[in-house]
Design a protein around this motif. Sequence first.
Motif, PDB file in Angstrom:
ATOM      1  N   LYS A 169       0.818  -1.211   0.000  1.00 56.08           N
ATOM      2  CA  LYS A 169       0.000   0.000   0.000  1.00 56.08           C
ATOM      3  C   LYS A 169       0.854   1.265   0.000  1.00 56.08           C
ATOM      4  O   LYS A 169       0.451   2.299  -0.547  1.00 56.08           O
ATOM      5  CB  LYS A 169      -0.956  -0.008   1.196  1.00 56.08           C
ATOM      6  N   LEU A 170       2.019   1.210   0.584  1.00 58.63           N
ATOM      7  CA  LEU A 170       2.911   2.373   0.516  1.00 58.63           C
ATOM      8  C   LEU A 170       3.336   2.615  -0.928  1.00 58.63           C
ATOM      9  O   LEU A 170       3.300   3.748  -1.420  1.00 58.63           O
ATOM     10  CB  LEU A 170       4.138   2.145   1.403  1.00 58.63           C
ATOM     11  N   GLY A 171       3.735   1.552  -1.622  1.00 57.35           N
ATOM     12  CA  GLY A 171       4.153   1.704  -3.013  1.00 57.35           C
ATOM     13  C   GLY A 171       3.041   2.230  -3.899  1.00 57.35           C
ATOM     14  O   GLY A 171       3.270   3.033  -4.803  1.00 57.35           O
ATOM     15  N   ALA A 172       1.809   1.812  -3.623  1.00 55.89           N
ATOM     16  CA  ALA A 172       0.670   2.231  -4.438  1.00 55.89           C
ATOM     17  C   ALA A 172       0.072   3.554  -3.979  1.00 55.89           C
ATOM     18  O   ALA A 172      -0.923   4.001  -4.537  1.00 55.89           O
ATOM     19  CB  ALA A 172      -0.401   1.149  -4.409  1.00 55.89           C
ATOM     20  N   ARG A 173       0.653   4.168  -2.967  1.00 56.07           N
ATOM     21  CA  ARG A 173       0.133   5.409  -2.369  1.00 56.07           C
ATOM     22  C   ARG A 173      -1.296   5.191  -1.866  1.00 56.07           C
ATOM     23  O   ARG A 173      -2.180   6.015  -2.076  1.00 56.07           O
ATOM     24  CB  ARG A 173       0.198   6.585  -3.346  1.00 56.07           C
ATOM     25  N   GLU A 174      -1.482   4.082  -1.129  1.00 54.34           N
ATOM     26  CA  GLU A 174      -2.802   3.715  -0.629  1.00 54.34           C
ATOM     27  C   GLU A 174      -2.751   3.302   0.837  1.00 54.34           C
ATOM     28  O   GLU A 174      -3.521   2.448   1.290  1.00 54.34           O
ATOM     29  CB  GLU A 174      -3.359   2.545  -1.455  1.00 54.34           C
ATOM     30  N   LEU A 175      -1.868   3.909   1.635  1.00 51.78           N
ATOM     31  CA  LEU A 175      -1.749   3.515   3.036  1.00 51.78           C
ATOM     32  C   LEU A 175      -3.061   3.742   3.774  1.00 51.78           C
ATOM     33  O   LEU A 175      -3.750   4.741   3.557  1.00 51.78           O
ATOM     34  CB  LEU A 175      -0.646   4.317   3.732  1.00 51.78           C
ATOM     35  N   ASN A 176      -3.399   2.813   4.681  1.00 54.15           N
ATOM     36  CA  ASN A 176      -4.556   3.019   5.536  1.00 54.15           C
ATOM     37  C   ASN A 176      -4.120   3.556   6.889  1.00 54.15           C
ATOM     38  O   ASN A 176      -2.931   3.780   7.131  1.00 54.15           O
ATOM     39  CB  ASN A 176      -5.375   1.734   5.671  1.00 54.15           C
ATOM     40  N   LEU A 177      -5.077   3.772   7.775  1.00 56.82           N
ATOM     41  CA  LEU A 177      -4.808   4.546   8.990  1.00 56.82           C
ATOM     42  C   LEU A 177      -3.799   3.897   9.929  1.00 56.82           C
ATOM     43  O   LEU A 177      -3.126   4.598  10.682  1.00 56.82           O
ATOM     44  CB  LEU A 177      -6.117   4.797   9.751  1.00 56.82           C
ATOM     45  N   SER A 178      -3.686   2.604   9.912  1.00 52.74           N
ATOM     46  CA  SER A 178      -2.702   1.983  10.797  1.00 52.74           C
ATOM     47  C   SER A 178      -1.869   0.945  10.053  1.00 52.74           C
ATOM     48  O   SER A 178      -1.574  -0.126  10.573  1.00 52.74           O
ATOM     49  CB  SER A 178      -3.406   1.331  12.001  1.00 52.74           C
ATOM     50  N   SER A 179      -1.487   1.279   8.838  1.00 55.32           N
ATOM     51  CA  SER A 179      -0.658   0.376   8.036  1.00 55.32           C
ATOM     52  C   SER A 179       0.749   0.292   8.601  1.00 55.32           C
ATOM     53  O   SER A 179       1.302   1.281   9.099  1.00 55.32           O
ATOM     54  CB  SER A 179      -0.538   0.887   6.597  1.00 55.32           C
ATOM     55  N   ASP A 180       1.331  -0.894   8.470  1.00 51.57           N
ATOM     56  CA  ASP A 180       2.786  -0.930   8.545  1.00 51.57           C
ATOM     57  C   ASP A 180       3.308  -0.570   7.159  1.00 51.57           C
ATOM     58  O   ASP A 180       2.534  -0.397   6.217  1.00 51.57           O
ATOM     59  CB  ASP A 180       3.300  -2.290   9.024  1.00 51.57           C
ATOM     60  N   ILE A 181       4.595  -0.408   7.034  1.00 48.43           N
ATOM     61  CA  ILE A 181       5.170  -0.088   5.724  1.00 48.43           C
ATOM     62  C   ILE A 181       6.181  -1.172   5.364  1.00 48.43           C
ATOM     63  O   ILE A 181       7.026  -1.559   6.172  1.00 48.43           O
ATOM     64  CB  ILE A 181       5.815   1.315   5.696  1.00 48.43           C
ATOM     65  N   ASP A 182       6.053  -1.668   4.133  1.00 42.97           N
ATOM     66  CA  ASP A 182       6.947  -2.706   3.622  1.00 42.97           C
ATOM     67  C   ASP A 182       8.057  -2.040   2.823  1.00 42.97           C
ATOM     68  O   ASP A 182       7.788  -1.331   1.846  1.00 42.97           O
ATOM     69  CB  ASP A 182       6.176  -3.675   2.732  1.00 42.97           C
ATOM     70  N   LEU A 183       9.319  -2.269   3.214  1.00 39.54           N
ATOM     71  CA  LEU A 183      10.454  -1.618   2.569  1.00 39.54           C
ATOM     72  C   LEU A 183      11.468  -2.650   2.080  1.00 39.54           C
ATOM     73  O   LEU A 183      11.676  -3.694   2.714  1.00 39.54           O
ATOM     74  CB  LEU A 183      11.158  -0.658   3.536  1.00 39.54           C
ATOM     75  N   ILE A 184      12.075  -2.343   0.945  1.00 36.89           N
ATOM     76  CA  ILE A 184      13.210  -3.104   0.423  1.00 36.89           C
ATOM     77  C   ILE A 184      14.322  -2.097   0.139  1.00 36.89           C
ATOM     78  O   ILE A 184      14.073  -1.015  -0.408  1.00 36.89           O
ATOM     79  CB  ILE A 184      12.845  -3.865  -0.865  1.00 36.89           C
ATOM     80  N   PHE A 185      15.561  -2.457   0.495  1.00 39.03           N
ATOM     81  CA  PHE A 185      16.696  -1.547   0.354  1.00 39.03           C
ATOM     82  C   PHE A 185      17.681  -2.087  -0.680  1.00 39.03           C
ATOM     83  O   PHE A 185      17.979  -3.291  -0.706  1.00 39.03           O
ATOM     84  CB  PHE A 185      17.424  -1.373   1.690  1.00 39.03           C
TER      85      PHE A 185
END
Length: 949
Positions: A169-185
Motif C-alpha cells: 500500500k505504501l508503493g501504491a500510495r494507498e496507506l490506511n490509517l494503521s498500516s505498517d510499511i513494507d520496505l526493500i533496500f
Amino acid sequence: MQEHSAQTLEHHWQDWLDWAAANAVAVPADADFSAARARVWAASEFAALTSARSPQTLADLIAEGILGRPLVAGEMAAELVRQLRGVGDEAALQRALRLFRRRHMLRIVWRDLAGLAPLDETLEDLTELADCCIRQALALLRGWTEAEIGVPQDAEGQSQPLIVLGMGKLGARELNLSSDIDLIFAFPSSGEVSGGPRPLRNEQFFTRLCQRLVSALDTQTVDGFVFRVDTRLRPFGSDGPLAMSFDAMEGYYHSQAREWERYAMTKARVVAGDAEAAAELMAMLRPFVYRRYLDFGAIESLRSLKASISRELRRKGMEENIKLGPGGIREIEFIGQAFQLIRGGRDPDLQIRPIQTVLGLLRDKGLLGADVVEGLLAAYRFLRLTENRVQAWQDRQTHLLPATPEGQRRLARSMGFDDWPTFKQALDGYRRQVQACFDAVFADPGGDREHGLAALWARQPDAAECERVLAEHGFADGAGARARIDDFRDTIARRGLSTRAAEHLELVMPALLQAVADSDAPDLALPRVLTVLESVIGRTAYLALLSEHPGALRQLVRLSAKSPWFAERTARQPLLLDELLDPRRLFEPLRRADLEQELDALLAGVEADDLEQQMERLRQFAQGNMLRTAAADITGVIPLMVVSDYLTEIAEVACARSLAIAFRDLAVRHGCPPGTSVLQPGFIVLGYGKLGGIELGYRSDLDLVFLYDDALAGAMTDGERPISTEQFYVRLGQRLIHVMTTPTYSGVLYEADMRLRPDGDTGMIARSLKSFADYQASDAWTWEHQALVRARPVAGDGRLFEPFAAVRRQILCREREPEQLRTDVRDMREKMRTNLDKTGAGLFDLKQGRGGIADIEFMVQYLVLRWAAAHPELAAWTDNVRLLETLQRLQLLPGSGADDLTAAYKALRAAYHRNALEDTPGLVPDDHLQTERDRVAALWVALMEPATP
C-alpha cells in the motif's frame, strides 16, 4: 487493548476544554466544529486520548486551520524540514518524528471521521506522511553514518546512494490509517567504504544505515512509533541481507524469486534515493514483473495464493477479515494484478500501482465491463473506508470487524448507518459482488474429464479402443489420429515438462481433442494444432493461456482446421496466440488510423535507444495484424478483394515506423540534413509490385525503391559527426533495410527486394529524385517503365509525394512507338514464362501460366504505356482493377475485354490467395478456372500477338 467508554471519552474532551481555558486557547464555537468533534470522539478513542495527553497538538491544528482544509502539495514535507532543524542525534530524531506523526495522524483521523476528507485524500496523506518521514530521516542518518564510518563508493570512486523501495500500500500510495510499511533496500554497486576508521564493504555500510532507519521509524518509545516497518519482502526474506547491490538483486529476481514476489513488485515504488539510480533499478526489475508475452500462468498462481490465504483464515477463524476474507480488499487487488501481470509486458499502460486507476484502465480498454468495474470501485471504497474506521478507533492494525455490540454499533454509525444490521447488509452485498467477480476471473478451467476424448488422453487406452473413440467422434482416419497423438506423447516425454506445465497440459488436451472433434475437418485440424502445441510445450505461459481460455483454444482449432498457413505461422511465432483471446479484435482487422494507434501503444514503453526491442515490437505488430486479417478472411468476415487492402496498410504503417526509427537512430550519430526531421525526413519509400499495386498477400515480400530530395544534395548534416546528405541517405536506406529484414525473436518484419531500383543490384541504395527522373527518362528499359506503372510512395516525407508523382506521370505519358512497345513487353513476358512457369504434370501455374495473373498484369501495363500520352488519367492509379476500370471507360479494350480481364483477374487472385492460406504453392489442377484462362489467353493473342498482314 482496553477500551474506554463513551462517557470517559467525553470526560477527556472536558479536560481539554479546561486546559484550553487555562491557557487562553480559543475554541471554535460554530456548530460544524462541534458536530465534527462529536463524530470524531464517538469513533476514535485514539483521537480523544491523543488530545487529552497532548492538548497542545489539537490546539495547534485548530489555530492553524488545517483541520478544515486539505494540505497543498509539499506542505507536509516543508513542515517536517522545519521540525528537524537542529536535530543532532538519533534520540532527538526519533522524538521529532513521533511528534510529527502524532500531529498529522490526529489531523488525518479528524478529517476522515468528520466527513471532511474523501477516501483518496486520506490514503494520499497517510502515504505522504510515510514518504516524508522515510526521506528526511534517511537524509540525516546518512550524514551521521558517513561521518562515523566513511563513504560507500564504487570501483570508480563514485559515492553510492541507497534506494528505498516502498511495497504494498505504501508503493501504491494507498496507506490506511494503521498500516505498517513494507520496505526493500538496494544500492547500485559493491565496493569499499572510504575515509572511515576501519575497512568496510559497502554492504556493511548500507546494512548499518538501514538498521538505523528502521529503528528511527519502528522503535516503540514513550512517544510511540512512527510506522511499523516490515522488511521481509526483500530477497530471501528474513534470512537475506537487509540491503543488496543491484547485481545481486537482479540475480535473485531472475533466477530464485518466487511467484508471489512478482505480484508484490507490481506495487513497488522508489520512495527515497537518487533518481538516476532509482530509474536503473526499476528498469532492471521490470522484465521480472512484466513478461513480454501474455502470462496467463499468473491466474493459476494468484488462484493458489488466494486459496492458501483462505485456508489460513478458516483455520484461525478469521473469515470476517475485510482485507483477506471472501470478497475482501485483497480479492479486488488480485483481480487488478491478474490483468497487470498477464498483459502489462505488452501494454505498458498497465504498469501502474493504484488499484482504482488500474480498474479504470481495465474498463477503458474493454478488459472488464463498465458495470463490473463500477461495482468493484464502489466496493473498494466502501471496504477501505470500513478498514480505516476499524483502525481509527485505537490506531491499531486490524482488519477484523468488531465482535462486541458496542463496537459494532460504533462502526456502523461512523460509516453513516443507523444500526449494525443495516451496515452489515450493505457490507455483505459489496463482498458478494467482489467475490462473484473474483470467481469469474479466477474460475478453475478444469472440468469433466470422464467423457470419451478426455478419458482417451487421461487413461491412455489400448490402440483399438483409442481408434474406436476417435472414430465415434468424427475422425475418418482413427489410426492416423491415434498415431499422431502417440507421437505427441513421445515428444513431450522426450522433452520433459515442469510440474506446472504438465498440470496445464492435462487441462488443455481434453478440451483440445473435443474442439478438434467438433471442427469441420478433425483429421486436418489435429496434426496442425498438435504442431502448434509442440512449439509451446516448454513455455508454461502459453499452456496457461490455452488452459485458462478455452475460447482461445477453440479459435485456434477452428482457424487451423481451415488454414495450415495459420497453424504454421502460429507455431513459428507463439506470441500470436495472444490474438486469439478477444473474438471482437480477432475478427475485426484494423484500418490505417487504428493500426497507427496500436503501434504507438506497443512502442510507448520501449526506450528510444533500444533498437532491438523496437524491431521486435514492429514484428509483433505486423504478425498479429496479419493473423487478425487471416482470421477474418478464413471465416468470411471480410470479402476477399479487401484482404489485400488490410495487408497493404499493415505494411505501410510498418514501413513508415521503421523509417522513423532508422532516421532517429542515424540522426543521433550524425545529425539531420538541413530542414529535415523524423516527420519530414527528405526521403521517401516507393512501393513497387504488389505493395505499390495494393495487392499484397500473406507471403508477399516488399519491392522497394528509396529516393531523397535533390535540393539537399551537397549539404552536410548538422550533428557532431557530420556527413554529406548523400552519405546520410544511403546509410538511411541501409539502416531501414536492417530494421525490416534483420531476424529478431519473432523473425523478420518483411523481406525487402531492392532490385527494381535504377541499375538494379549494382545501383545506389538511395538516389535523389532528379537522378531517378534522369535515369527513367534516358536509361531505363521498357520493363522498368512497366514496373513504374505500379509504383507509389508508401512512407516518408509527404513534400516529395507530388514531385515523384509528376516524374511518374511524365515518364508514363511519353509517346511510344506502339509496335516496339508491344514487342518489348511480349518478349519480357515470354522470358519470364520460360524461366518461372511451373505448369505441368496436370497442374496450372496461377501466376505464370498462359492465361494467368502475369498475362493480365502485362497487358494492363502495355495498355497504360501505349495510351497514357493521349489519356493521362491512366497514370492516376497503380492497382490493376482501377486501371482496368479506366481502360473500360476509355474503351481501349475491344468489346467486353475489360470486364473479362477484371473477372478473370479476381478469380485467379482468389485462387492464388486461397492457396497461400492452405500453405500450397500457386498451382491448381489443370482443369480449374478454364473459362477465365481461355478468355485471358484469347485477349493476349488479340492484343499482344496480332496476326501479321
